[in-house]
Design a protein around this motif. Sequence first.
Motif, short mmCIF file in Angstrom:
data_model
loop_
_atom_site.label_atom_id
_atom_site.label_comp_id
_atom_site.label_asym_id
_atom_site.label_seq_id
_atom_site.Cartn_x
_atom_site.Cartn_y
_atom_site.Cartn_z
N LEU A 230 0.83 -1.21 0.00
CA LEU A 230 0.00 0.00 0.00
C LEU A 230 0.86 1.26 0.00
CD1 LEU A 230 -2.93 0.98 0.11
CD2 LEU A 230 -2.74 1.00 2.60
N LYS A 231 1.97 1.25 0.75
CA LYS A 231 2.87 2.40 0.76
C LYS A 231 3.56 2.59 -0.58
CE LYS A 231 3.84 2.21 5.73
NZ LYS A 231 4.90 2.01 6.77
N ALA A 232 3.89 1.46 -1.22
CA ALA A 232 4.53 1.57 -2.53
C ALA A 232 3.55 2.09 -3.59
CB ALA A 232 5.09 0.22 -2.96
N GLU A 233 2.27 1.76 -3.45
CA GLU A 233 1.26 2.20 -4.42
C GLU A 233 0.90 3.67 -4.20
OE1 GLU A 233 -1.23 1.73 -7.68
OE2 GLU A 233 0.25 0.32 -6.84
N TYR A 234 0.89 4.12 -2.94
CA TYR A 234 0.54 5.51 -2.62
C TYR A 234 1.64 6.09 -1.74
CZ TYR A 234 -4.06 3.99 -4.20
OH TYR A 234 -5.09 3.49 -4.95
N PRO A 235 2.76 6.49 -2.34
CA PRO A 235 3.88 6.99 -1.53
C PRO A 235 3.61 8.35 -0.90
CG PRO A 235 4.37 7.25 -3.86
CD PRO A 235 3.08 6.47 -3.78
N GLY A 236 2.69 9.12 -1.44
CA GLY A 236 2.43 10.44 -0.88
C GLY A 236 1.41 10.47 0.23
N VAL A 237 0.94 9.31 0.67
CA VAL A 237 -0.09 9.23 1.69
C VAL A 237 0.53 8.71 2.99
CG1 VAL A 237 -2.30 8.19 2.35
CG2 VAL A 237 -1.88 8.86 -0.02
N ASP A 238 0.19 9.36 4.09
CA ASP A 238 0.65 8.91 5.40
C ASP A 238 -0.24 7.75 5.84
OD1 ASP A 238 1.70 8.57 7.89
OD2 ASP A 238 1.36 10.63 8.57
N ILE A 239 0.26 6.53 5.73
CA ILE A 239 -0.55 5.35 6.02
C ILE A 239 -0.88 5.27 7.50
CG2 ILE A 239 -0.68 2.86 5.76
CD1 ILE A 239 -0.63 4.35 3.12
N GLU A 240 0.08 5.56 8.36
CA GLU A 240 -0.16 5.48 9.80
C GLU A 240 -1.23 6.47 10.24
OE1 GLU A 240 1.01 3.15 11.62
OE2 GLU A 240 2.25 2.33 10.00
N LYS A 241 -1.22 7.64 9.66
CA LYS A 241 -2.24 8.63 9.99
C LYS A 241 -3.61 8.20 9.46
CE LYS A 241 -3.44 13.49 9.32
NZ LYS A 241 -3.03 14.79 8.71
N ALA A 242 -3.63 7.60 8.28
CA ALA A 242 -4.90 7.14 7.72
C ALA A 242 -5.48 5.99 8.52
CB ALA A 242 -4.70 6.72 6.26
N LYS A 243 -4.66 5.17 9.13
CA LYS A 243 -5.16 4.04 9.94
C LYS A 243 -5.84 4.51 11.21
CE LYS A 243 -2.35 0.60 10.53
NZ LYS A 243 -1.10 -0.16 10.78
N ARG A 244 -5.47 5.68 11.72
CA ARG A 244 -6.05 6.17 12.97
C ARG A 244 -7.33 6.97 12.77
NH1 ARG A 244 -0.48 7.40 13.83
NH2 ARG A 244 -0.90 9.58 13.30
N THR A 245 -7.72 7.21 11.53
CA THR A 245 -8.92 7.99 11.27
C THR A 245 -10.18 7.14 11.44
OG1 THR A 245 -8.76 7.52 8.92
CG2 THR A 245 -7.70 9.53 9.70
N ARG A 246 -11.31 7.82 11.63
CA ARG A 246 -12.58 7.11 11.82
C ARG A 246 -13.06 6.45 10.53
NH1 ARG A 246 -16.27 7.44 15.82
NH2 ARG A 246 -15.06 9.15 16.75
N LYS A 247 -12.73 7.05 9.38
CA LYS A 247 -13.17 6.47 8.10
C LYS A 247 -12.51 5.14 7.80
CE LYS A 247 -14.27 10.86 5.83
NZ LYS A 247 -13.97 11.73 4.66
N ALA A 248 -11.33 4.89 8.40
CA ALA A 248 -10.61 3.66 8.13
C ALA A 248 -11.04 2.51 9.03
CB ALA A 248 -9.10 3.88 8.27
N ARG A 249 -11.93 2.76 9.98
CA ARG A 249 -12.36 1.72 10.91
C ARG A 249 -13.62 1.06 10.39
NH1 ARG A 249 -12.02 5.55 16.26
NH2 ARG A 249 -9.80 6.11 16.07
N GLY A 250 -13.65 -0.26 10.45
CA GLY A 250 -14.84 -0.99 10.08
C GLY A 250 -15.76 -1.18 11.26
N HIS A 251 -16.84 -1.90 11.05
CA HIS A 251 -17.80 -2.14 12.13
C HIS A 251 -17.25 -3.12 13.16
CE1 HIS A 251 -18.42 -5.43 9.29
NE2 HIS A 251 -18.81 -6.14 10.33
N TYR A 252 -16.15 -3.81 12.78
CA TYR A 252 -15.58 -4.78 13.70
C TYR A 252 -14.49 -4.16 14.55
CZ TYR A 252 -13.20 -4.87 9.22
OH TYR A 252 -12.62 -4.51 8.04
N PHE A 253 -14.15 -2.88 14.34
CA PHE A 253 -13.14 -2.21 15.15
C PHE A 253 -13.83 -1.61 16.39
CE2 PHE A 253 -10.68 -2.29 11.27
CZ PHE A 253 -9.42 -2.56 11.76
N PRO A 254 -13.17 -1.65 17.51
CA PRO A 254 -13.76 -1.02 18.68
C PRO A 254 -13.75 0.50 18.55
CG PRO A 254 -11.57 -1.77 19.19
CD PRO A 254 -11.89 -2.30 17.81
N LYS A 255 -14.76 1.15 19.08
CA LYS A 255 -14.87 2.60 19.05
C LYS A 255 -14.24 3.18 20.31
CE LYS A 255 -19.07 2.71 16.27
NZ LYS A 255 -20.45 3.22 16.18
N TYR A 256 -13.45 4.21 20.09
CA TYR A 256 -12.79 4.83 21.23
C TYR A 256 -13.57 6.06 21.67
CZ TYR A 256 -8.99 1.81 19.78
OH TYR A 256 -8.23 0.72 19.44
#
Length: 256
Positions: A230-256
């Motif tokens: 994923l990082k190689a396909e989108y080098p200009g995107v901060d993957i770690e930051k995208a993982k912590r966003t609400r849009k990246a969480r599915g219904h199976y992720f716990p809500k904080y």
Amino acid sequence: MNFSLFKTLARRTFTICLHTKNSTAASVTSKTKSFHTTAERKDLMEFFDIKKNWNETNIKVGRAWRLDELRIKSNTDLHKLWYILLKERNMLYTMEHECNENVRLFPNPERIDKVQESMNNIETVVRERNIAYYKLETGETGERPTDDVVNAFGLREKYQQKEYYLPKFMNTRWVRPYLEHGYINSVAVKKFLRLYNEKKYNEERKARNRNYNHVQQLLKRFPNMDMDVLKAEYPGVDIEKAKRTRKARGHYFPKY
């Protein structure tokens, strides 16, 4: 030489060769070279397609010529193929214009693109051979040198150098309008550059946002995907930051 005189001489030579071939022995015939001429066609119908394709809606055609196929051909074959493609392109342009005049659908318009691609590939092969020849003979490419210059709109572009009978600093007819209305003192050019840079910035910003949102959706649908890919396909995107966003969480992720 006049063209009509040349045709008369060619016709007489052809008649003499035929007379010699019929009246002499085989030994004499072997010493003479026959005169060969192609059929002279000056019909305007060569600019049109064959009649059986006039009412067709789909014409089967092949693909364009590839570079690896053209590199193994001789210069003579490339020269012949170039004029064949040139006649084909003229015919396709004529048929396209005729279909537009008669409000009809031009069948397989991609034929023009294929012919143009083949001609561009021929030019590429010829250019490669010219560069190789000049490098072998002179050590240089033999191509016209280019410079990075600023055009009248204040943008940098590639300019192919060429000879002028008058140097630039002595050409007052060019220097004065350039200094008065050119990139140095023109308010319109500066305004254009400001708006142009703003437009480029907005396009890049929108592209970054699209990629960022797309990565969030991918993380939401495929949480166990390979992050290195994923990082190689989108080098200009901060993957770690995208993982912590609400849009990246599915219904199976716990809500904080």
